[in-house]
Every structure is written in structure tokens, then in C-alpha cells.
Design a protein around this motif. Structure first.
Motif, PDB file in Angstrom:
ATOM      1  N   THR A 166       0.855  -1.195   0.000  1.00 26.13           N
ATOM      2  CA  THR A 166       0.000   0.000   0.000  1.00 26.13           C
ATOM      3  C   THR A 166       0.886   1.239   0.000  1.00 26.13           C
ATOM      4  OG1 THR A 166      -1.720   1.207   1.214  1.00 26.13           O
ATOM      5  CG2 THR A 166      -0.121   0.008   2.531  1.00 26.13           C
ATOM      6  N   LYS A 167       0.326   2.341  -0.454  1.00 25.54           N
ATOM      7  CA  LYS A 167       1.033   3.617  -0.372  1.00 25.54           C
ATOM      8  C   LYS A 167       0.717   4.348   0.942  1.00 25.54           C
ATOM      9  CE  LYS A 167       1.304   4.449  -5.367  1.00 25.54           C
ATOM     10  NZ  LYS A 167       2.765   4.305  -5.433  1.00 25.54           N
ATOM     11  N   LEU A 168      -0.245   3.834   1.702  1.00 25.10           N
ATOM     12  CA  LEU A 168      -0.672   4.499   2.921  1.00 25.10           C
ATOM     13  C   LEU A 168       0.305   4.243   4.065  1.00 25.10           C
ATOM     14  CD1 LEU A 168      -4.501   3.703   2.956  1.00 25.10           C
ATOM     15  CD2 LEU A 168      -3.298   5.565   1.796  1.00 25.10           C
ATOM     16  N   MET A 169       0.608   5.298   4.823  1.00 27.13           N
ATOM     17  CA  MET A 169       1.372   5.163   6.061  1.00 27.13           C
ATOM     18  C   MET A 169       0.364   5.156   7.203  1.00 27.13           C
ATOM     19  SD  MET A 169       4.802   7.486   5.387  1.00 27.13           S
ATOM     20  CE  MET A 169       4.035   8.803   4.416  1.00 27.13           C
ATOM     21  N   ILE A 170       0.245   4.000   7.854  1.00 30.11           N
ATOM     22  CA  ILE A 170      -0.830   3.753   8.803  1.00 30.11           C
ATOM     23  C   ILE A 170      -0.277   3.671  10.220  1.00 30.11           C
ATOM     24  CG2 ILE A 170      -2.672   2.139   9.458  1.00 30.11           C
ATOM     25  CD1 ILE A 170      -2.681   1.241   6.463  1.00 30.11           C
ATOM     26  N   LEU A 171      -1.007   4.281  11.161  1.00 29.76           N
ATOM     27  CA  LEU A 171      -0.636   4.263  12.572  1.00 29.76           C
ATOM     28  C   LEU A 171      -1.734   3.545  13.352  1.00 29.76           C
ATOM     29  CD1 LEU A 171       0.584   7.959  12.902  1.00 29.76           C
ATOM     30  CD2 LEU A 171       1.965   5.919  12.513  1.00 29.76           C
ATOM     31  N   PRO A 172      -1.470   2.359  13.867  1.00 28.18           N
ATOM     32  CA  PRO A 172      -2.486   1.589  14.594  1.00 28.18           C
ATOM     33  C   PRO A 172      -2.611   2.006  16.056  1.00 28.18           C
ATOM     34  CG  PRO A 172      -0.467   0.321  14.423  1.00 28.18           C
ATOM     35  CD  PRO A 172      -0.221   1.608  13.684  1.00 28.18           C
ATOM     36  N   HIS A 173      -3.619   1.462  16.718  1.00 28.46           N
ATOM     37  CA  HIS A 173      -3.848   1.626  18.164  1.00 28.46           C
ATOM     38  C   HIS A 173      -4.017   3.090  18.575  1.00 28.46           C
ATOM     39  CE1 HIS A 173      -2.559  -2.528  18.204  1.00 28.46           C
ATOM     40  NE2 HIS A 173      -1.310  -2.208  17.919  1.00 28.46           N
ATOM     41  N   TYR A 174      -4.630   3.915  17.716  1.00 30.69           N
ATOM     42  CA  TYR A 174      -4.677   5.342  18.008  1.00 30.69           C
ATOM     43  C   TYR A 174      -5.331   5.632  19.361  1.00 30.69           C
ATOM     44  CZ  TYR A 174      -5.665  10.315  17.652  1.00 30.69           C
ATOM     45  OH  TYR A 174      -5.730  11.661  17.914  1.00 30.69           O
ATOM     46  N   GLN A 175      -6.407   4.904  19.679  1.00 29.71           N
ATOM     47  CA  GLN A 175      -7.119   5.205  20.923  1.00 29.71           C
ATOM     48  C   GLN A 175      -6.254   4.898  22.146  1.00 29.71           C
ATOM     49  OE1 GLN A 175      -7.427   2.315  19.454  1.00 29.71           O
ATOM     50  NE2 GLN A 175      -7.510   0.813  21.088  1.00 29.71           N
ATOM     51  N   MET A 176      -5.267   4.026  21.987  1.00 30.05           N
ATOM     52  CA  MET A 176      -4.411   3.650  23.107  1.00 30.05           C
ATOM     53  C   MET A 176      -3.221   4.595  23.289  1.00 30.05           C
ATOM     54  SD  MET A 176      -4.221  -0.484  22.542  1.00 30.05           S
ATOM     55  CE  MET A 176      -2.830  -0.601  23.675  1.00 30.05           C
ATOM     56  N   ILE A 177      -2.713   5.142  22.196  1.00 28.84           N
ATOM     57  CA  ILE A 177      -1.441   5.871  22.271  1.00 28.84           C
ATOM     58  C   ILE A 177      -1.566   7.369  22.022  1.00 28.84           C
ATOM     59  CG2 ILE A 177      -0.149   3.814  21.608  1.00 28.84           C
ATOM     60  CD1 ILE A 177       0.152   5.020  18.797  1.00 28.84           C
ATOM     61  N   LYS A 178      -2.774   7.854  21.748  1.00 26.61           N
ATOM     62  CA  LYS A 178      -2.924   9.245  21.330  1.00 26.61           C
ATOM     63  C   LYS A 178      -2.464  10.244  22.393  1.00 26.61           C
ATOM     64  CE  LYS A 178      -7.817   9.472  22.669  1.00 26.61           C
ATOM     65  NZ  LYS A 178      -9.199   9.745  22.183  1.00 26.61           N
ATOM     66  N   ASP A 179      -2.506   9.851  23.662  1.00 27.38           N
ATOM     67  CA  ASP A 179      -2.089  10.748  24.738  1.00 27.38           C
ATOM     68  C   ASP A 179      -0.725  10.369  25.323  1.00 27.38           C
ATOM     69  OD1 ASP A 179      -4.484  12.284  24.607  1.00 27.38           O
ATOM     70  OD2 ASP A 179      -5.520  10.716  25.743  1.00 27.38           O
ATOM     71  N   ASP A 180      -0.012   9.459  24.671  1.00 26.96           N
ATOM     72  CA  ASP A 180       1.292   9.018  25.175  1.00 26.96           C
ATOM     73  C   ASP A 180       2.327  10.135  25.107  1.00 26.96           C
ATOM     74  OD1 ASP A 180       0.213   6.564  25.637  1.00 26.96           O
ATOM     75  OD2 ASP A 180       1.501   5.464  24.237  1.00 26.96           O
ATOM     76  N   ARG A 181       3.299  10.022  25.981  1.00 31.86           N
ATOM     77  CA  ARG A 181       4.455  10.911  25.957  1.00 31.86           C
ATOM     78  C   ARG A 181       5.701  10.056  25.777  1.00 31.86           C
ATOM     79  NH1 ARG A 181       3.185  16.088  27.587  1.00 31.86           N
ATOM     80  NH2 ARG A 181       5.390  16.581  27.893  1.00 31.86           N
ATOM     81  N   LEU A 182       6.677  10.589  25.062  1.00 31.81           N
ATOM     82  CA  LEU A 182       7.917   9.870  24.788  1.00 31.81           C
ATOM     83  C   LEU A 182       9.079  10.854  24.832  1.00 31.81           C
ATOM     84  CD1 LEU A 182       9.121   7.084  23.869  1.00 31.81           C
ATOM     85  CD2 LEU A 182       8.938   7.933  21.518  1.00 31.81           C
ATOM     86  N   ASP A 183      10.082  10.517  25.617  1.00 30.00           N
ATOM     87  CA  ASP A 183      11.257  11.383  25.731  1.00 30.00           C
ATOM     88  C   ASP A 183      10.890  12.822  26.098  1.00 30.00           C
ATOM     89  OD1 ASP A 183      12.908   9.204  24.940  1.00 30.00           O
ATOM     90  OD2 ASP A 183      12.448   9.614  22.842  1.00 30.00           O
TER      91      ASP A 183
END
Length: 243
Positions: A166-183
Motif C-alpha cells: 500500500t502507499k498508505l502510512m498507517i498508525l495503529p492503536h490510536y485510541q491507546m497511544i494518542k495521549d502518550d508521551r515519549l522522551d
């Protein structure tokens, strides 16, 4: 090739163990899969982490039970990891290929080692991408930083060559990670939105999926378009749109 690009297709963990369940029926997933499933299918799972034998055996156990529970008959189920990489040469003899979930760069390196893009090209069956497997199905993969240190590591590659399904760049689990913080940063607002400048990402929740049939791609369920630093919802649960 019929391709299902999913976030999750259904199992749960209990005390760290994966428990098989009937595959997800949300947004018509199981019904659509049943339409294309061949009786007594030969299924090949491609691991996301070839050296994690315990995880890989657990995944095998889960799906060997989940498919019959879902009315999907199988005659053979194999998993390709570091113990049996030559199984990739048998893809043409399979009916279903599953690209497992896990850490995107780790899986991407394994796919490259297997020359999976070459082997899966022209495959005349069903491909099911799960989480990282979905992400690595893209022509250009967005390896959204996930582990501590990745977002601030100048050597971490956020864009990788993928399988080209596919040409689509897909991000799964949005409802789980949408509020995550990293570094010390917000994963989406500070990292992913900035990476979307001049690009398009599609974020989906568990239970949502893309169905690719020839030149037609349909999103089933809740999904969002992230583009040029902004996000908007493009589809709702139990609805579908052509992409």
C-alpha cells in the motif's frame, strides 16, 4: 492479492498470557475475511521479532485456536522466524500470509533479510497486516518512535522502505497511544504531527482496518487523517469510506 491492514484482530492478555478469542467482528472484519477465505487454508505467519521464540510460539498457539473459533478452516499453520527462515520460499503455496505485530524497525530488518517484498510480490491470496505488520506493508514506512530514546536519537530512521503493498502510512492503536508521551514530548502533537509536514498518515483505532482489493482501498471504522501538522476524523465506527 486481498489485503487487510489492521490495528488488532482480536485476542486478549491475561496475566501476561495471550488468550485466543473469536476474531473481531467490529466494522464487518470477520464477515469480510470469511468472504475471501479458502477452505482448509494454508496460513503462514511472518514474525515481527525473529529471535523472540517464546512470543512467536504464543502467537502460533493463539491463531491455531482463533481461526477455527471464527469459522475459518485451516489445514496447516506455520510461523516464519529465525528457526525456519526458508519458509518464506513457500509463500506462493500459501493461502494466507499474516504479518505479525511488534517493533516496526525490528520487523522491517527481518523482512529485508527475508527479501519478503520480492517473495510476496504477485501473491494470489490474503495478506493480513497486524499493527507493525500493517505499518511495514507501506511503500514508505513511517516508523513512529515508540521506545524511550528513539525520538531524540539522531541515528533513528523514521522512514524506511517497506513491502509496497500500500502507499498508505498507517498508525495503529490510536485510541491507546494518542495521549502518550515519549522522551518528554507528546507523541502525536510534538513528534508525529511535525513528521506529517508534507506527508499523510492514517491513524486507526483497534477494530478498524483497511481492505485493499486491486486498486481500491476502503477504510472500515474509526480513522483519522494526519496531514501537515493537523488531524481530522475521516470515518466513524461501523461506517466505511474509499481512500
Amino acid at each position: 492479492m486481498i489485503t487487510f491492514l489492521t490495528s488488532s484482530i482480536g485476542y486478549f492478555k491475561q496475566d501476561g498470557a495471550r488468550i485466543p478469542t473469536r476474531l473481531s467482528t467490529e466494522n464487518g472484519f470477520l464477515a469480510n475475511l470469511q468472504k475471501h477465505w479458502r477452505d482448509s487454508a494454508r496460513v503462514l505467519i511472518i514474525s515481527s521479532d525473529p529471535d523472540n521464540i517464546e512470543k512467536n510460539d504464543s502467537i502460533m498457539d493463539v491463531f491455531s485456536a482463533a481461526f477455527p473459533m471464527s469459522g475459518l478452516s485451516i489445514r496447516q499453520l506455520d510461523l516464519c522466524d529465525s528457526r525456519n527462515e526458508a519458509l518464506v520460499n513457500e509463500i506462493a503455496d500459501c493461502d494466507v500470509v499474516i504479518l505479525a505485530g511488534g517493533h516496526v524497525p525490528t520487523q522491517n530488518r527481518f523482512f529485508e533479510r527475508l527479501r519478503l517484498k520480492e517473495h510476496i510480490s504477485g501473491f494470489d491470496g490474503i495478506v493480513i497486516g497486524i499493527s507493525a505488520g500493517t505499518m511495514n506493508s507501506a511503500e514508505l514506512v513511517y516508523a513512529q518512535p515508540e521506545l524511550e530514546g528513539e525520538s531524540i536519537d539522531p541515528g533513528y530512521k523514521r522512514f524506511l522502505p517497506g513491502l509496497g503493498i500500500t502507499k498508505l502510512m498507517i498508525l495503529p492503536h490510536y485510541q491507546m497511544i494518542k495521549d502518550d508521551r515519549l522522551d518528554g514530548q507528546r507523541l502525536f502533537e510534538d513528534i508525529t504531527y511535525e513528521d506529517s509536514r508534507g506527508r499523510e498518515f492514517y491513524a486507526i483505532e483497534d477494530g478498524s482496518y483497511f481492505l485493499v482489493e486491486g486498486n481500491t482501498t476502503t477504510l472500515f471504522g474509526t480513522g483519522y487523517l494526519i496531514k501537515d501538522g493537523a488531524i481530522k476524523q475521516i470515518c466513524e465506527k461501523e461506517k466505511s469510506i474509499k481512500i
